[in-house]
Scaffold this motif. Structure first.
Motif, PDB file in Angstrom:
ATOM      1  N   THR A 368     -57.005  15.150  46.596  1.00 35.39           N
ATOM      2  CA  THR A 368     -57.294  14.936  45.174  1.00 35.39           C
ATOM      3  C   THR A 368     -56.375  15.766  44.292  1.00 35.39           C
ATOM      4  N   VAL A 369     -56.193  17.026  44.648  1.00 31.24           N
ATOM      5  CA  VAL A 369     -55.317  17.905  43.854  1.00 31.24           C
ATOM      6  C   VAL A 369     -53.872  17.418  43.917  1.00 31.24           C
ATOM      7  N   ILE A 370     -53.406  17.068  45.127  1.00 27.44           N
ATOM      8  CA  ILE A 370     -52.028  16.596  45.289  1.00 27.44           C
ATOM      9  C   ILE A 370     -51.789  15.323  44.491  1.00 27.44           C
ATOM     10  N   CYS A 371     -52.783  14.431  44.446  1.00 28.42           N
ATOM     11  CA  CYS A 371     -52.611  13.158  43.736  1.00 28.42           C
ATOM     12  C   CYS A 371     -52.775  13.301  42.231  1.00 28.42           C
ATOM     13  N   LEU A 372     -53.720  14.155  41.793  1.00 24.72           N
ATOM     14  CA  LEU A 372     -54.074  14.180  40.374  1.00 24.72           C
ATOM     15  C   LEU A 372     -53.249  15.161  39.541  1.00 24.72           C
ATOM     16  N   VAL A 373     -53.013  16.367  40.068  1.00 29.90           N
ATOM     17  CA  VAL A 373     -52.318  17.383  39.250  1.00 29.90           C
ATOM     18  C   VAL A 373     -50.932  16.907  38.809  1.00 29.90           C
ATOM     19  N   PRO A 374     -50.075  16.390  39.719  1.00 33.79           N
ATOM     20  CA  PRO A 374     -48.780  15.879  39.247  1.00 33.79           C
ATOM     21  C   PRO A 374     -48.931  14.710  38.271  1.00 33.79           C
ATOM     22  N   GLU A 375     -49.944  13.874  38.485  1.00 27.43           N
ATOM     23  CA  GLU A 375     -50.140  12.750  37.565  1.00 27.43           C
ATOM     24  C   GLU A 375     -50.494  13.228  36.169  1.00 27.43           C
ATOM     25  N   VAL A 376     -51.371  14.235  36.102  1.00 32.03           N
ATOM     26  CA  VAL A 376     -51.746  14.776  34.788  1.00 32.03           C
ATOM     27  C   VAL A 376     -50.520  15.332  34.074  1.00 32.03           C
ATOM     28  N   LEU A 377     -49.678  16.062  34.811  1.00 35.50           N
ATOM     29  CA  LEU A 377     -48.487  16.662  34.200  1.00 35.50           C
ATOM     30  C   LEU A 377     -47.454  15.602  33.833  1.00 35.50           C
ATOM     31  N   PHE A 378     -47.157  14.712  34.768  1.00 38.19           N
ATOM     32  CA  PHE A 378     -46.076  13.751  34.558  1.00 38.19           C
ATOM     33  C   PHE A 378     -46.450  12.643  33.589  1.00 38.19           C
ATOM     34  N   SER A 379     -47.749  12.321  33.495  1.00 37.84           N
ATOM     35  CA  SER A 379     -48.153  11.298  32.537  1.00 37.84           C
ATOM     36  C   SER A 379     -47.947  11.778  31.105  1.00 37.84           C
ATOM     37  N   GLN A 380     -48.040  13.099  30.893  1.00 32.01           N
ATOM     38  CA  GLN A 380     -47.788  13.645  29.560  1.00 32.01           C
ATOM     39  C   GLN A 380     -46.300  13.597  29.214  1.00 32.01           C
ATOM     40  N   LEU A 381     -45.452  13.671  30.234  1.00 29.25           N
ATOM     41  CA  LEU A 381     -44.002  13.652  30.016  1.00 29.25           C
ATOM     42  C   LEU A 381     -43.405  12.259  30.210  1.00 29.25           C
ATOM     43  N   SER A 382     -44.241  11.281  30.612  1.00 30.44           N
ATOM     44  CA  SER A 382     -43.786   9.908  30.888  1.00 30.44           C
ATOM     45  C   SER A 382     -42.700   9.879  31.964  1.00 30.44           C
ATOM     46  N   ILE A 383     -42.854  10.745  32.968  1.00 27.00           N
ATOM     47  CA  ILE A 383     -41.916  10.780  34.096  1.00 27.00           C
ATOM     48  C   ILE A 383     -42.349   9.741  35.117  1.00 27.00           C
TER      49      ILE A 383
END
Length: 428
Positions: A368-383
């Motif tokens: 869950t952490v591996i899947c969600l934490v990068p998504e939360v960060l990258f979705s804010q940067l539109s990466i």
């Protein structure tokens, strides 16, 4: 069979795998007739970071090309999940599941049949969505029927390729198809990232930070996936003839993440099924559909909550399928082995279940952490989604599993060759 013949068999399996992946990549470029592909590409370029970005990632870019393989392997995965859940709740399917290999084949056949309506349903939503995006040259029933037949054929062909890879190649065919889809988009994603730096959208420190963060995720995934919980086992001494045998100590290895990458794949399959329909149907549709689609888009709190809940559920569900604590406890008892301080039988079973439950909880939190934490960060940067933790998790776990499959194949045949050449062996 000689070792050279075994190596030849391994080479033929690897060649079959490579050929199947090449066919898959060629097929992902076969278009659905009647779509303006330049307009569709511009729509995906403008609307990245949504759930369609992930669907496009897992289909190897086939979605953005309106390919006949645009749905990818997800209809089959969704059907497999539903059939697995049904086999634990519907009595006649539960009886089939207990019949062993023959029952498993029957359930697999039902899964293939159930894939057809799911693929038709999703392809209809895809066709309606393309018309709503105004990228179809001649909208209407003829286009929808053509798109549905084409994408149904593409999904069923992918299902067949995946099964053939599992049977005649090396590794799990479904996982390798998803792996190939992600890897195929990696060069383009890296090029786009540096193009954004050139245009001034991202600074160089953002790119460096992104690459370092992805490398950190990679290191964590490799570390956890190779981690084991070793349960100490002692073998009781017993007399065989005039000798005392036993008394040795050994370990029962249990992986920290026993579910592997499947809980994440299952979670995305379940989430993307309704959100795909909503994402496409909301284009040009009613206002409430657009609002519901907006709530379920990648980056929204509801999306993250649903993803975390489904990952946790499938982490425990998948481990219950692949690991049988009672079978292991009975095996230890029959071989004269015991866990120090734990009595054989029900106490050993309870002890193993407790260990597996704790490991599954750790594995579920980790995924869950591996899947969600990068998504939360990258979705804010539109990466791009390809740099997210889910992509790294799938690539690393599938690569590790693939290498282990090859090593196991070689060791098995080398061991068989040693037994055949051992002194006193019956040689013909």
């Amino acid at each position: 069979m000689a070792l050279g013949d075994k190596l030849s068999d391994l080479k033929s399996r690897l060649a079959f795998l490579l050929g199947a992946l090449v066919v898959f990549r060629i097929g992902s470029h076969v278009p659905v007739p009647g779509v303006d592909y330049d307009s569709l590409r511009s729509v995906f370029a403008e609307g990245s970071s949504g759930i369609l970005d992930y669907l496009n990632l897992f289909s190897g870019g086939a979605l953005s090309r309106a390919s006949v393989m645009a749905l990818g392997i997800f209809p089959y995965i969704t059907a497999s999940i539903i059939m697995m859940l049904a086999s634990y709740s519907i009595p006649w399917l539960e009886e089939l599941r207990k019949e062993g290999e023959q029952g498993r084949r029957r359930i697999n056949q039902y899964t293939r049949l159930f894939t057809v309506p799911l693929a038709l349903f999703q392809s209809y939503g895809f066709a309606v969505g393309l018309e709503g995006l105004e990228v179809v040259e001649t909208p209407g029933a003829a286009f929808r029927l053509t798109a549905m037949i084409g994408m149904l054929g593409g999904s069923m062909f992918l299902m067949w390729i995946g099964e053939q890879i599992t049977e005649r190649g090396i590794g799990n065919g479904i996982s390798l198809l998803i792996f190939a889809s992600i890897v195929s988009g990696l060069p383009v994603a890296v090029g786009q990232l540096f193009e954004q730096v050139r245009l001034g959208t991202y600074g160089p420190f953002t790119v460096i930070g992104t690459l370092l963060f992805v490398a950190g995720i990679l290191a964590v995934v490799v570390f956890v996936e190779r981690g084991q919980r070793r349960v100490l086992i002692n073998y009781a001494k017993r007399q065989v003839g005039n000798r005392m045998v036993g008394g040795q100590a050994s370990y029962l290895p249990l992986k920290v993440n026993m579910g592997g990458v499947m809980p994440a794949i299952f979670a995305y399959a379940i989430i993307t099924f309704p959100t795909t329909i909503l994402a496409f149907s909301s284009a040009g549709g009613s206002e409430w559909l657009r609002d519901l689609s907006a709530y379920l888009q990648r980056g929204t709190p509801l999306y993250f909550l649903m993803l975390a809940a489904t990952i946790f559920f499938f982490a425990f569900f998948f481990v219950s399928l692949v690991y049988n604590a009672r079978e292991n406890a009975d095996m230890l008892r029959k071989s004269g082995a015991f866990i120090p301080g734990i009595r054989p039988g029900e106490q050993t079973l309870s002890h193993l279940e407790k260990i597996v439950s704790r490991l599954t909880l750790i594995g579920a939190v980790y995924i869950t952490v591996i899947c969600l934490v990068p998504e939360v960060l990258f979705s804010q940067l539109s990466i791009a989604a390809i740099f997210g933790g889910t992509s790294v998790l799938i690539m690393v776990v599938v690569s590790i599993d693939f290498m282990e499959q090859i090593q196991h194949y070689l060791l098995t045949h080398q061991y068989g060759n040693l037994l055949k050449n051992a002194p006193g062996a019956n040689k013909k």
